[in-house]
Each structure stands twice: as structure tokens, then as C-alpha cells.
Design an enzyme around this catalytic site. Structure first.
Site, PDB file in Angstrom:
ATOM      1  CD  GLU A  27      -2.820  -1.174  -0.059  1.00 39.24           C
ATOM      2  OE1 GLU A  27      -3.098  -0.107  -0.646  1.00 39.24           O
ATOM      3  OE2 GLU A  27      -3.194  -2.292  -0.479  1.00 39.24           O
ATOM      4  CG  ASP A  73      -3.047  -3.755  -7.193  1.00 36.74           C
ATOM      5  OD1 ASP A  73      -4.193  -3.306  -7.006  1.00 36.74           O
ATOM      6  OD2 ASP A  73      -2.172  -3.824  -6.319  1.00 36.74           O
TER       7      ASP A  73
HETATM    8 ZN    ZN Z   1      -2.662  -3.039  -4.556  1.00 33.22          ZN
END
Ligand code: ZN
Ligand code: ADP
Ligand code: MG
Length: 617
Positions: free
Chosen positions: A433, A509
């Protein structure tokens, strides 16, 4: 109802007994039974004085003397005793047509009699009736217990009305933002006139959205408790019944009842059970649910908030709700309730620890640190479990070791639901993150980061980086899309750099990055090699979420290869750029990850301090 039944049964029994006694008195034969043949012999011998012939019996008197020889001695004694001096006898009548003649010949006075048979007649219908009644009562009871079918017609609406919920905002901890938002509702309910005078519009429906156990129900009750108004609650699943129309009737009922008690709160828990989007079910609609939902919409439209009724609802799946429910004038106010962060967890622990005796050495903040991903319900459970463990060991107060043991137990259960991470995982997520956040902050066209969190959210996302656009955008430039691509890859690249390894956590992602790159190439014409062309992608039927019949590709195999190459190039270029950025910002990356591990949530203010760390060149 059941009690009454039993009572009347007892009455029946008592009456029956009394009748039995009366009967035995009435027909108590002051006479002794003899056989018919004996009787005939006595008639022939002229020993009978008189007699009465009934339908089935014959009673009469005998001359006292000269009976010896005709009857056994003890029979004579009995006859005398029973008749109290007179020799009364009694015999059962036998079909004997010549009896009258014989009696006349023997000069016996005789008369007929209609026997009193009321009792036996009564018995002949009361007894079967009684048995029938008992059986019926038995079966009703059985059936009632089994299925409630007997209440079929009744609208047994499970409306729970609490005059006072007894819950206040003090009982709800760790979700201060949600509490603040609901404060407005509380002040309105306390003095609706004030708002009415000013002509202000108060929200009609407030939807609490959040994962299970985060305290949605509790918060709704607390709003009612704070405002000191009645709380009508019903679960969405209560509305949906087997029989069409029952749910709709319940909704009507609920609103009618609530309006009489205004100001008050109507709370519909598990709204998704009732408010699933209509037509979402490919197997054909659920008529009953749709009817109920329609009724709810009608009721919500039909009344004015100024009456002082506020409708609250809770759901953990807002995405499946029928859009009609979320339209203005219905549940248009949404309050998000998230899993609590470190401080929130400590506060929740504190609330629940009020009810138990803690040893002085217990450190609630340490417990909070050990329980990432726990929601309010889990923490309440944890405190309770620890108290039980301490009690089992006969301790005076709950100690830290009890909490440790309880955590181990609960974590084992929750890990299966992937809501709790171990330390290594937590570290990976923190760097991941941090990578997203730092790349976003170093790209001029990316949205600013408002919050970075490593509190797990549901099954898929273990952490998240929240970005907020600075303005509303309808068009995106190529530069912006490229920056977006970079941000998406930031997490994965950070993992590569730090751990020299990558985890599966970056899969989503990568998926999104690939999709974005493909769109850029195939739809937006942003590829240098292919130029100003768009290519159709296979369409999916939106509502079935299944691919429709495959369409033949409209471009050559060679073009397909070029498309793939272009997509790959976009991604590898982005990867290289991100790697460069993060390598130069390695110090900031470490600092942010550390901060995340410590606090779990980092807001913009804290992030800025990290960003002030100079970049290595
Ligand atoms: Zn991510
Ligand atoms: P939800 O409705 O969101 O599934 P509940 O309101 O039913 O969750 O919460 C269940 C229990 O968990 C509550 O009764 C309370 O004991 C505890 N709890 C949940 N959230 C909190 C909180 N924020 N503060 C204090 N206790 C909480
Ligand atoms: Mg609930």
C-alpha cells in the site's frame, strides 16, 4: 388459548363424574339380581306379589315366606337386605312373549314402565364427542408447534417495538464519523418542530453500510436511544414469506404502527434480503419479494418526514440493492461503517471491558494491536471469551493471559475467513500500500491520496489506498491514464523491491492495469503502432454477467499480435518508471510502511510528513 382448552377439558371430566354419581343414586336398585329362570320359577310358585316390567329389566317384590327351596339361602338373605325388609328383586328381561299370560295365570299384579335412559343416551354421544375433542386438541397442538400453519391467515408481523432501546452513543465506539453523521438525525428526532419551522429537509431514509458485526444494528438503536424515541425494527428476511401478499401487508402494518408513535425510528435490518434488485434473479422473479419491495417504496414515498418518522436500514451488500431504493427521497443518505482501526478497536474493547473485572496489568491497547481485522462483534466476543476463561480458572479478575488465549482461539476461527493477517502478511500489505501511495503522490496527474489503510476489507482486499480527485473529470488524457497505470503497479513493484519476491495480493492490481492498458490500445487509440483505430472487445451481457455468443474477431491475427505487444509494452514501460520512482524514494517507502504497521491507517496529514523525506538521486 391452550390453557383455556385444558380447563374446559377438566370441566367435562368433572361433569361426567357428577353425572355418574347421580345416576348411580337414581338407579341404585334397592333390589337384588336374580336369574330369569329363578324369576320364572318364583312366578309359577306364586311367590311374586307384584312387578314392573321395563324395557330391559323387571323389578318386583316377593312374598317373604316360603322362598326356601326355590332360591339358595344366601340369595334370600341378600334380597331381604337390599330391599330393607321387603323382598325386592331385579332381573334382566328376556324375550318371552308368554310372560304376560303366565303372570295373569299366577295372578300377579304387573305394570309396564318406561325406563329412565337419559343417562345412557347422554353417554352414547358425549363419550365419542369427548374423545373426538381430545384428539382434535392434541393434533392442533402438534401441528401448531410444528409449522404454525394454523396462524396462516393471521398477519403475525414480527414488529419489535422498543419504547426505549437503552442504547446510547456511549455504547458505540470506534465509529465516530458515522456517529457524527447520525447526530443530525438525533437532533431532528428530539425536536422536529424546530426543523419544521425552518423548513429544512430532513433525510427520510438513512442506509447504514458496512461489513457484518461492525455495529450497524447497535448504532441504529443508539440513535433511537439518544433521541429517546421508540424503535421499530424488523429484519428484511421477516418480510419475505411463503405466501404472496403477507410481506406487503407487514410493511403497511409497520408504517401504520410507526406513524401512530411518531417521532420514532423504523429500522429495517438486512435490507438486502428484501431489496435485492428486481429482475436480478435469472430463474424468474420472486413475486412475493417484489411485491414487498414495491410496498416499501410506496410507503416511503407516501409519507412526509415532517411527521417525525425516520427510516433507517442496514446492509452489508449495498451493491445488490435495487437502485429504486437509493433514489432521492428514499434511502438517499448513506453512512459507511468501516472496520475499526487500532484506536477504534481499543475504544470498543474499553466499552465492553466495562462489564467485566479487569486485572490492573491488562493492556487494552496491546490487545487492540493484536487484533487487526476484528470488528466490534468480534471484540465483544473476545472480551466475553476472556472473561469465561478466567472464570473457568477461578480467577478474581480477567488477566492478560486470558485475553491472549481468547485471541488465539478467535483468530483461528477468523483466519479461515481471511479477515486476520499474520505479521508477515501485514508487513507485505504495508509495503504494498505504501508503494501505491508514494507512486500516486509522485505523479502530477494522479489523484491525491487521502488515506492509506492496511485493515483488511472483506476477502479480496487486504489493504487499500484511497485517492480523491481534486475535481470532477469527464475526460481523461493519455498522461493521466499512464499515471493511473503507474499507481496500479506501485504496490507490486514495492513488494519486488523490498522482498525481492511478489505475493498474490497484487493480482487484482495487475488485472486492472492490464484492463486499463487494453482499453488504451483497443478503444482509445492511444497506441503509436496501431494508431487511430478502435477494436471491438467481446461484449458481455451486463445483467447475466456471462459472455454472449462469441463474435468473430474483426481483425487479423497479426493485428492481434500487435495489440498484445502494445499492451505489454505499456505495462513494462510503466513497470520501469515505477521501479525508478520507488527506488529513489526507498527511504520514504520504508518510513510509510513502518507507520502503517504501527497505526494501520495513515491519513493525509501524516502522509505529508513522510513525503517530506528527501528523495535519493
Ligand atoms: Zn494493490
Ligand atoms: P451489525 O448489525 O453491523 O452486524 P451489530 O450491531 O449487530 O453488528 O453488532 C453486534 C455486537 O457487536 C453489538 O451488539 C456490540 O456488542 C458489538 N459491537 C459491534 N460494533 C460495536 C462498536 N462500534 N462499539 C461497541 N460494540 C460494538
Ligand atoms: Mg445487524
Amino acid at each position: 388459548m391452550e390453557k383455556k382448552q385444558r380447563f374446559s377439558l377438566w370441566y367435562f371430566m368433572a361433569t361426567f363424574l357428577i353425572l355418574l354419581i347421580i345416576e348411580s343414586f337414581l338407579s341404585s336398585p334397592h333390589s337384588e339380581t336374580i336369574s330369569y329362570s329363578d324369576f320364572k320359577r318364583l312366578v309359577k310358585a306364586g311367590k311374586v306379589v307384584d312387578l314392573t316390567i321395563g324395557e330391559r329389566t323387571i323389578t318386583g317384590r316377593l312374598k317373604p315366606e316360603g322362598l326356601e327351596g326355590l332360591l339358595p339361602q344366601e340369595k334370600i338373605e341378600e334380597i331381604r337386605k337390599a330391599g330393607k325388609g321387603e323382598h325386592r328383586f331385579f332381573t334382566l328381561r328376556v324375550d318371552d312373549p308368554s310372560l304376560a299370560q303366565e303372570l295373569e295365570a299366577a295372578n300377579v299384579r304387573f305394570s309396564g314402565r318406561v325406563e329412565n335412559t337419559w343417562f345412557s343416551t347422554l353417554l352414547s354421544w358425549i363419550l365419542p364427542a369427548l374423545i373426538f375433542f381430545a384428539l382434535w386438541a392434541f393434533f392442533i397442538k402438534r401441528m401448531g408447534a410444528a409449522s404454525g400453519v394454523m396462524e396462516l391467515g393471521k398477519n403475525k408481523a414480527k414488529v419489535y417495538m422498543e419504547k426505549q432501546t437503552g442504547v446510547t452513543f456511549d455504547d458505540v465506539a470506534g465509529i465516530d464519523e458515522a456517529k457524527e453523521e447520525l447526530m443530525e438525525v438525533v437532533t431532528f428526532l428530539r425536536s422536529p418542530e424546530r426543523y419544521r419551522r425552518l423548513g429544512g429537509k430532513i433525510p427520510k431514509g438513512v442506509l447504514l453500510v458496512g461489513p457484518p458485526g461492525t455495529g450497524k444494528t447497535l448504532l441504529a438503536k443508539a440513535v433511537a436511544g439518544e433521541a429517546e424515541v421508540p424503535f421499530f425494527s424488523m429484519s428484511g428476511s421477516d418480510f419475505v414469506e411463503m405466501f404472496v401478499g403477507v410481506g406487503a401487508a407487514r410493511v403497511r402494518d409497520l408504517f401504520a404502527q410507526a406513524q401512530k408513535k411518531a417521532p420514532c425510528i423504523i429500522f429495517i435490518d438486512e435490507l438486502d434480503a428484501l431489496g435485492k434488485a428486481r429482475g436480478l434473479n435469472p430463474m424468474g422473479g420472486h413475486d412475493e419479494r417484489e411485491q414487498t419491495l414495491n410496498q416499501l417504496l410506496v410507503e416511503m414515498d407516501g409519507f412526509d418526514t415532517n411527521t417525525g418518522v425516520i427510516i433507517m436500514a442496514a446492509t452489508n451488500r449495498p451493491e445488490i440493492l435495487d437502485p429504486a431504493l437509493l433514489r432521492p427521497g428514499r434511502f438517499d443518505r448513506h453512512v459507511a461503517i468501516d472496520r475499526p482501526d487500532l484506536q477504534g478497536r481499543e475504544k470498543i474493547l474499553r466499552v465492553h471491558a466495562r462489564q467485566i473485572r479487569l486485572a490492573p496489568a491488562v493492556d487494552l491497547s496491546a490487545i487492540a494491536a493484536r487484533t487487526p481485522g476484528f470488528v466490534g462483534a468480534d471484540l465483544a466476543n473476545l472480551v466475553n471469551e476472556a472473561a469465561l476463561l478466567a472464570a473457568r480458572k477461578g480467577k478474581e479478575a480477567v488477566e492478560m493471559t486470558d485475553f491472549d488465549e481468547a485471541i488465539d482461539r478467535l483468530v483461528a476461527g477468523l483466519e479461515k475467513k481471511t479477515r486476520v493477517m499474520n505479521l508477515k502478511e501485514k508487513e507485505i500489505v504495508a509495503y504494498h500500500e505504501a508503494g501505491h501511495a508514494l507512486v500516486a503522490e509522485s505523479r502530477p496527474h494522479a489523484d491525491r491520496v487521502t488515506k492509506v489503510s492496511i485493515i483488511p476489507r472483506g476477502v479480496a482486499a487486504l489493504g487499500y489506498t484511497q485517492q480523491q480527485p481534486t475535481e470532477d473529470r469527464y475526460l481523461l488524457t493519455k498522461a493521466e491514464l499512464l499515471d493511473r497505470l503507474d499507481v496500479l503497479l506501485g504496490g507490486r513493484v514495492a513488494e519486488e523491491l523490498v522482498f525481492e519476491d511478489i505475493s498474490t495480493g497484487a493480482q487484482n492490481d495487475l488485472q486492472r492495469a492490464t484492463d486499463l492498458a487494453r482499453h488504451m490500445v483497443m478503444q482509445y487509440g492511444m497506441s503509436e503502432h496501431l494508431g487511430l483505430v478502435t477494436f471491438e472487445e467481446p461484449r458481455t451481457a451486463a445483467f447475466l454477467n456471462m459472455p454472449m455468443s462469441p463474435r468473430p474477431r474483426e481483425y487479423s491475427e497479426q493485428t492481434a499480435q500487435t495489440i498484445d505487444a502494445e499492451i505489454r509494452k505499456l505495462l513494462t514501460d510503466a513497470h520501469a518508471r515505477v521501479k525508478e520512482t520507488l527506488t529513489s524514494k526507498r527511504q520514504a517507502l520504508e518510513a510509510l510502511a513502518k507507520l502503517l504497521l504501527e497505526r494501520e491507517v495513515v491519513d493525509r496529514a501524516m502522509l505529508k510528513q513522510v513525503l517530506a523525506i528527501p528523495t535519493a538521486t
